[in-house]
Design a protein around this motif. Structure first.
Motif, short mmCIF file in Angstrom:
data_model
loop_
_atom_site.label_atom_id
_atom_site.label_comp_id
_atom_site.label_asym_id
_atom_site.label_seq_id
_atom_site.Cartn_x
_atom_site.Cartn_y
_atom_site.Cartn_z
N TYR A 165 96.75 69.37 63.99
CA TYR A 165 98.06 69.02 63.44
C TYR A 165 98.03 67.62 62.83
N LEU A 166 97.34 66.67 63.49
CA LEU A 166 97.23 65.33 62.92
C LEU A 166 96.32 65.33 61.70
N ASP A 167 95.26 66.11 61.76
CA ASP A 167 94.35 66.22 60.62
C ASP A 167 95.09 66.70 59.38
N LEU A 168 95.97 67.69 59.56
CA LEU A 168 96.73 68.22 58.43
C LEU A 168 97.72 67.20 57.88
N ILE A 169 98.31 66.40 58.78
CA ILE A 169 99.25 65.36 58.33
C ILE A 169 98.53 64.29 57.52
N MET A 170 97.37 63.85 58.04
CA MET A 170 96.72 62.68 57.47
C MET A 170 95.79 63.02 56.30
N ASN A 171 95.29 64.25 56.25
CA ASN A 171 94.29 64.60 55.24
C ASN A 171 94.77 65.81 54.43
N LYS A 172 95.34 65.54 53.29
CA LYS A 172 95.93 66.62 52.50
C LYS A 172 94.86 67.55 51.92
N ASP A 173 93.62 67.05 51.76
CA ASP A 173 92.57 67.94 51.29
C ASP A 173 92.24 69.01 52.33
N VAL A 174 92.44 68.68 53.61
CA VAL A 174 92.24 69.67 54.67
C VAL A 174 93.30 70.77 54.56
N ALA A 175 94.55 70.36 54.38
CA ALA A 175 95.62 71.36 54.22
C ALA A 175 95.34 72.26 53.02
N GLU A 176 94.77 71.70 51.97
CA GLU A 176 94.48 72.49 50.78
C GLU A 176 93.44 73.56 51.05
N VAL A 177 92.45 73.25 51.92
CA VAL A 177 91.45 74.26 52.29
C VAL A 177 92.14 75.48 52.89
N PHE A 178 93.13 75.25 53.74
CA PHE A 178 93.76 76.37 54.42
C PHE A 178 94.76 77.10 53.52
N ARG A 179 95.31 76.41 52.54
CA ARG A 179 96.09 77.13 51.53
C ARG A 179 95.17 78.06 50.73
N LYS A 180 93.99 77.56 50.39
CA LYS A 180 93.05 78.39 49.64
C LYS A 180 92.53 79.54 50.51
N ARG A 181 92.39 79.30 51.80
CA ARG A 181 91.99 80.39 52.69
C ARG A 181 92.98 81.55 52.58
N SER A 182 94.26 81.24 52.60
CA SER A 182 95.28 82.27 52.47
C SER A 182 95.17 82.98 51.13
N ILE A 183 94.94 82.22 50.06
CA ILE A 183 94.79 82.80 48.73
C ILE A 183 93.59 83.74 48.69
N ILE A 184 92.49 83.34 49.32
CA ILE A 184 91.26 84.16 49.33
C ILE A 184 91.50 85.47 50.06
N ILE A 185 92.12 85.41 51.23
CA ILE A 185 92.36 86.63 51.99
C ILE A 185 93.31 87.56 51.23
N SER A 186 94.32 86.99 50.59
CA SER A 186 95.23 87.82 49.79
C SER A 186 94.49 88.49 48.64
N SER A 187 93.54 87.76 48.04
CA SER A 187 92.76 88.32 46.95
C SER A 187 91.89 89.48 47.43
N VAL A 188 91.28 89.31 48.60
CA VAL A 188 90.46 90.39 49.16
C VAL A 188 91.31 91.65 49.34
N ARG A 189 92.50 91.47 49.88
CA ARG A 189 93.39 92.62 50.06
C ARG A 189 93.72 93.28 48.71
N ARG A 190 94.03 92.48 47.72
CA ARG A 190 94.40 93.04 46.41
C ARG A 190 93.24 93.85 45.82
N THR A 191 92.03 93.32 45.94
CA THR A 191 90.88 94.03 45.38
C THR A 191 90.68 95.37 46.08
N LEU A 192 90.77 95.36 47.40
CA LEU A 192 90.58 96.61 48.14
C LEU A 192 91.69 97.62 47.83
N GLU A 193 92.91 97.14 47.76
CA GLU A 193 94.02 98.06 47.52
C GLU A 193 94.00 98.58 46.09
N ARG A 194 93.43 97.80 45.17
CA ARG A 194 93.27 98.30 43.80
C ARG A 194 92.31 99.50 43.77
#
Length: 505
Positions: free
Chosen positions: A148-177
């Motif tokens: 929680y402190l890492d996410l507050i202090m290091n915005k690049d860390v938070a960005e990694v986890f936003r991209k993680r969500s984007i990646i998983i959503s993309s995997v789902r879209r490809t499979l469902e296509r």
């Protein structure tokens, strides 16, 4: 009393005083009309209510400036005596607190987009100070244990986890296509199977302490669904393996497994290419992704990296396991006797091998491991020895091999796929052949299900965590897990840094 203890005592006193005065330091109503980004998009003079964590606060007599942050970014709040109600209560606000401000959009004399507050409220009193913005978190242990402190202090860390969500959503879209249906299979299983791994063991009190296992794989349940009539199924979930922890391994990890009736491993390879290409574009905007490959360590133990451009445009190279050994080790395993193959392995091992009976297929697979550092660009290693798994169909051209693939990227194996075995007689034989100390127990129910008829199929397991590592340029699996598994601290051990590195606000 340390500096940190003094700060906590001071902040606790403010909290207690506010309660005594009948003013809530943690009010129920935290509504706002705009996120910070939405407020910044409004024209001058627009009325907005914004909220966020106080990251900076400057008081200059009759005017003060606060920077508050929400997930969308930072916005400056201007508070002026005469314009801002209860201006004197600003003394109750400190860095780290959450506050809300209602006012009108304005631009300061220095050109900063801001909100002139007509009123403000404390939304949550922080009793501990944030780490100093200069020093940050003192060490890596703090980052992982206090994410929680890492996410507050290091915005690049938070960005990694936003991209993680984007990646998983993309995997789902490809499979469902492709018509795959997302399903859920049990995490608690009466038998474990589908991979060679040690399980975590628990029990069910309601069933007189019956032992249960956390899943090591989804495979056998998903194949039951093919038998039941679903043509294409997939699952994205956690698997659990009670084995080693390293920069590539965590005991709890995220896998995507999918199975498609009437496919084989050539179809699966095309699907892997598509999944990775789509995810790369979704996360980075391109199918060419920069990655800092760790090539060694310096004398201080710090990583030495080389920037490479990972090319996710298909097709990827296909290379048989034997050809990989031939190319990178200059060895033709088909020309070696068992004794020569064993001697070659022992020569390359850092320590003598286990005293297990020699198994030629497994020896070839182990010899191949000495080539893995050569696979930087996406590559499929295919056509493994039959002895490497019990669940794959024998190769159509060579019964000593199986139609198995493993994709490699940046020196990492990132998945596993088969032309699935669907002969129940062979399945029983192969599972019996594989049984040993670390082999899964024989799943009679699964074999019985196969006896009702299982369609020809291709299957795939992809490691989501390693995919995220590659597409966000991370070299350690802990950096793509919000809460990685950590060893408990010893009695008296602390990860706290110097008290003087706390931001008192």
């Amino acid at each position: 009393m340390s500096k940190l203890e003094s700060i906590i005592k001071q902040r606790r006193a403010i909290r207690d005083r506010l309660i005594a005065e009948g003013r809530a330091p943690y009010p129920q109503d935290g509504r706002r009309s705009h996120t910070n980004a939405e407020a910044l998009a409004e024209p001058e003079g627009a009325s907005v209510t914004v909220g966020g964590r106080v990251r900076a606060l400057r008081e200059m007599g009759k005017i003060a400036f606060a920077k508050i942050e929400d997930e969308t970014g930072m916005i400056q709040i201007v508070l002026r005596k005469g314009d801002t109600a209860d201006f004197e209560r600003l003394k109750d606000i400190e860095i780290g607190d959450f506050m809300r401000a209602t006012g009108s959009r304005m631009v300061t004399k220095t050109g900063e987009q801001s909100v002139l507050a007509a009123r403000f409220e404390l939304l949550a009193k922080a009793l501990r100070p944030l780490p100093d913005s200069y020093y940050g978190l003192a060490n890596e242990e703090q980052r992982y244990r206090r994410r929680y402190l890492d996410l507050i202090m290091n915005k690049d860390v938070a960005e990694v986890f936003r991209k993680r969500s984007i990646i998983i959503s993309s995997v789902r879209r490809t499979l469902e296509r492709h018509g795959f249906l997302e399903v859920e299979t049990p995490t608690l299983q009466p038998l474990y199977g589908g991979a060679n791994a040690r399980p975590f063991i628990t029990h069910i009190n309601a069933y007189d302490g019956m032992p249960m296992y956390l899943k090591i794989s989804d495979e056998l349940y998903l194949k039951r669904l093919l038998i039941g009539g679903f043509d294409k199924v997939y699952e994205i979930d956690k698997d659990f393996r009670n084995e080693g922890i390293s920069y590539r391994h965590n005991p709890e990890f995220t896998m995507m497994e999918c199975y498609a009736a009437y496919w084989d491993y050539t179809d699966i390879m095309r699907l892997v290419e598509e999944i990775y290409r789509d995810a790369a574009i979704a996360a980075t905007g391109s199918d060419i992704v920069p990655y800092d490959l760790v090539t060694g360590r310096d004398e201080d133990g710090e990583p030495i990296t080389q920037r490479v451009e990972l090319n996710f445009r298909d097709p990827w190279e296909r290379l048989t396991m034997k050809d990989g050994i031939r190319r990178h080790l200059a060895i033709d395993v088909d020309e070696l006797s068992d004794a020569e193959l064993a001697a070659e392995l022992n020569r390359r091992r850092p320590a003598p091998g286990d005293a297990e009976p020699f198994n030629r297929g497994k020896a070839i697979a182990e010899l191949f491991e000495f080539t893995e550092d050569h696979y930087i660009q996406p590559t499929f290693i295919i056509d493994f020895p039959r002895e490497t798994t019990a669940f794959c169909k024998p190769h159509r051209d060579d019964p000593t091999l199986i139609e198995r693939l493993e994709p490699y990227i940046a020196r990492m194996e990132v998945g596993n796929g088969y032309t699935e075995l669907n002969d129940p007689v062979l399945q029983r034989q192969f599972m019996m052949d594989e049984r040993g100390d670390d082999a899964q127990p024989l799943d009679e129910d699964f074999i019985q299900a196969m006896e009702y008829g299982m369609p020809p199929a291709g299957g795939l397991g992809l490691g989501i965590d390693r995919m995220v590592m590659l597409l966000t340029n991370q070299s350690k699996i802990r950096d793509v897990l919000l809460f990685p598994t950590m060893k408990p601290l010893s009695p008296g051990e602390s990860i706290d840094g110097d008290d003087d590195q706390a931001d008192s606000g």
